[in-house]
Design an enzyme around this catalytic site. Structure first.
Site: not given
Ligand code: IPE
Ligand code: MG
Length: 210
Positions: A2-5, A15, A47, A49-50, A53, A174
């Site tokens: 988590d936290g790439n964005g 992102r 996931s 759930e993803n 996006r 999660s």
């Molecule tokens: C994690 O990074 C990557 C995936 C869930 C695919 P995020 O995209 O959740 O990064 P944040 O939470 O917005 O920083």
């Molecule tokens: Mg995230």
């Protein structure tokens, strides 16, 4: 992972650039994990759930998984066997596209003889769906107990989780490996996934190795 964005936003990047860096960091971390004699490394790539996006972000992440599963020569050099965990491709609600399925099959086959570490990538994975799947299969076989549920998880070879790592300052589980991590330690870090390095891995592993 988590936290790439947020990693990208802090640098005023898109992102998607954060996801790209996250994939690079996984390649780095696999190398580090081998030097620390980690036997099993399981990462949450995407996931169930993803999928909600934005389409362009999902497409970018799909491409990165194809790239990740394409790192066969690197994985062979490191003696790492790849596995995948997620909704079975033939189940009605599975969403993994064919081109990613092919990359997954190929990576599993081409690294199957490696013995140094098992890298399991969770893609189109959700723990509740997995537990429902296991419960149905166990019921169909006539025995529903803890041993039977273990046997019917998507990837029965996965051992119980020793330590769960949660990056980027989040304190949620999660829907990840709920059954397998019943007795796990939990390691929280403020660092976003692209900055998760060997020192962080050592701190997480120290929770179980002392
Ligand atoms: C994690 O990074 C990557 C995936 C869930 C695919 P995020 O995209 O959740 O990064 P944040 O939470 O917005 O920083
Ligand atoms: Mg995230």
């Amino acid at each position: 992972m988590d936290g790439n964005g947020r990693w990208a936003q802090r640098r005023q990047l898109a992102r998607t650039a954060g996801h790209t860096e996250g994939e690079e960091n996984l390649a780095r971390l696999v190398r580090v994990a081998r030097t620390r004699n980690v036997g099993w490394l399981t990462v949450f790539g995407f996931s169930t759930e993803n999928w909600v996006r934005p389409r362009t972000e999902v497409r970018h992440i799909l491409g990165l998984h194809r790239k990740l599963f394409g790192r066969v020569s690197e994985l062979n050099e490191l003696n790492v066997r790849v596995q995948w965990v997620g909704r079975p491709f033939d189940s009605p609600d599975a969403r993994t596209p064919k081109h990613v399925q092919r990359a997954i099959h190929k990576a599993i086959a081409d690294t199957s003889a490696n013995t140094g570490m098992v890298l399991t990538v969770a893609f189109d994975y959700g723990s509740r769906a997995e537990i429902v799947h296991a419960a149905r299969a166990a019921a169909a076989a006539g025995v529903v107990d803890a041993d039977a549920l273990w046997e019917h998880m998507y990837l029965p070879e996965l051992p119980p989780v020793d330590v769960v790592v949660r990056t980027s300052g989040e304190h949620r589980v999660s829907n990840f490996m709920l059954w397998q991590s019943a007795g796990a330690e939990v390691f929280f870090t403020e660092r976003p996934w692209p900055d998760f390095d060997g020192d962080e891995l050592d701190a997480a592993v120290a929770l179980v190795r002392g």
